[in-house]
Design an enzyme around this catalytic site. Structure first.
Site: not given
Ligand code: COS
Length: 384
Positions: A122, A124-126, A131, A338-339, A364, A366
């Site tokens: 897909f 879209l972004t350039e 955004s 936790i680790h 998809e 931000t």
């Protein structure tokens, strides 16, 4: 909507087994080689996973949105790279054709996408349009019964493997915003298309992105999605509405996996003479994570059911994506904590997941774009 609970459960059980036995053991290999092994690709094909969302009449499984998010809850419990490989065919790489394509276009491409013979991406972004998607500059100029496409698309998932691209390009230069944009199906072997080098990403090794460069690419006019100019931006937004809900479901699954690993670690790891799971400060992190995951899961399921009822779920998709991806980031952070020191080294999966899930809050749309969409929709609804 779940069409047949029993059939779905059989699929979910087999996916759980596949994830546990075939994918989780290969996670390190994928991360180290930055590649999905060929035998896994074959298994993904054999299980029909490239065509989950494509209707049965075109060779897919035609799952509903509720079924799809339940499937994502399973597939998302392992490295996102596996899901990413089949993700474009099930999502942003096919949904534009499915929603707005002509019957000829659907018949030409959807069966190949469903079987996994064709891979899609897909575009879209350039470089200068992220955004602010409506500001894209890639042009498509009509020339007889062709369009000539020029421009560069950036961070395109699966571009190195794709056979077809859904490309958003400006057909009307006089309209600067969204109304001048049209969507095309462009075949990879068309003259004038080249790829940039693979992006070296922070995480999600094995999932590949790159630039796609169009230089005087002559595309037959029949490749204009639905044969209508000027509605390509809307096609892209509709595709993203669905995609955002899918990413939200994946975030739930990744968070569940990280929490399961961390719970196990907390039970086994002893400090001060007892398992760290018995310490209340660790318990608080476990409980907060469990609660937030549960909340996100409920949101995703609710939005999915609404979409299946035919409702416009633009707001709910953005709410779900924002909450679930941010939740996933918080869970990842707590799970590293936790680790302890072990969470910062690559011996444990959490170090890799921490980097992998960072992308969920970005691609998809931000978190900030989701906020903008939600608030805009609220204002519009209040004024209508
Ligand atoms: N479904 C259908 N139509 C939609 C839509 C949706 N979800 N969202 C917007 N539209 C329509 C609008 O109704 C409007 O139509 P009219 O011109 O007929 O009124 C048109 O599309 C333009 O919408 P809008 O004015 O909202 O566009 P903007 O340029 O102001 O911005 C945002 C829209 C910012 C929301 C959009 O550019 C966006 O989502 N950006 C993020 C892009 C992104 O997610 N990129 C990720 C990479 S792709 S993996």
């Amino acid at each position: 909507m779940i069409r047949d609970t029993e059939t779905l459960q059989i699929l979910l059980d087999s996916l759980r087994q596949f994830v546990n036995e075939a994918l989780i053991p290969r996670e390190n290999e994928v991360a180290e080689t930055d590649n999905i092994p060929d035998d896994i690709v074959v298994q993904l094909q054999e299980m029909g996973l490239f065509g989950l969302t494509i209707p049965e009449e075109f060779g897919g499984m035609g799952v509903t949105m509720e079924e799809e998010v339940n499937i994502a809850f399973e597939l998302g419990r392992t490295s996102p790279a596996f899901r990413s490989y089949i993700g474009t065919n099930n999502g942003i790489g096919s949904i534009g054709i499915l929603l707005d394509g002509s019957q000829e276009q659907k018949l030409k491409y959807l069966p190949g996408l469903a079987s996994g013979e064709l891979l899609s991406a897909f575009c879209l972004t350039e470089p200068d349009s992220g955004s602010d998607a409506a500001s894209l500059k890639t042009s498509a100029v009509r020339d007889g019964d062709h369009y000539i496409i020029n421009g560069t698309k950036r961070f395109i998932t699966n571009a190195p493997h794709a056979d077809i691209f859904t490309v958003m390009a400006r057909t009307n230069p006089d309209i600067k915003g969204s109304g001048g944009i049209s969507a095309f199906i462009v075949e990879r072997d068309t003259a004038g298309i080249s790829l940039g080098k693979r992006d070296n990403k922070m995480g999600q090794k094995g999932a590949h992105t790159s630039d796609v460069i169009f230089e005087n690419v002559r595309v037959p006019a029949s490749q204009l999605i639905g044969g209508v100019e000027g509605v390509g931006f809307k096609t892209a937004m509709k595709v993203l509405d669905k995609g955002r809900l899918h990413i939200a479901a994946l975030s739930v699954a990744a968070a569940e996996r990280m929490l399961a690993d961390s719970l196990q670690y907390a039970i086994e790891r002893k400090q001060f003479g007892k398992p760290i799971a018995e310490f209340q400060l660790i318990q608080a992190m476990l409980a907060d994570s469990k609660t937030e995951i549960y909340a996100a899961r409920c949101m995703v399921l609710d939005a999915a059911k609404k979409r299946d009822q035919g409702l416009n779920i633009g707001t709910e998709a953005s709410c779900s994506k924002m909450f679930a991806t941010e939740m996933c980031g918080r869970v990842a952070d707590r799970c590293v904590q936790i680790h302890g020191g072990a969470g910062y080294v690559s011996e444990y999966a959490i170090e890799r997941f921490y980097r992998d899930v960072r992308l969920f809050r970005i691609y998809e749309g931000t978190t900030q774009i989701q906020q903008l969409v939600i608030a805009r929709n609220m204002i519009r609804d209040a004024q209508s």
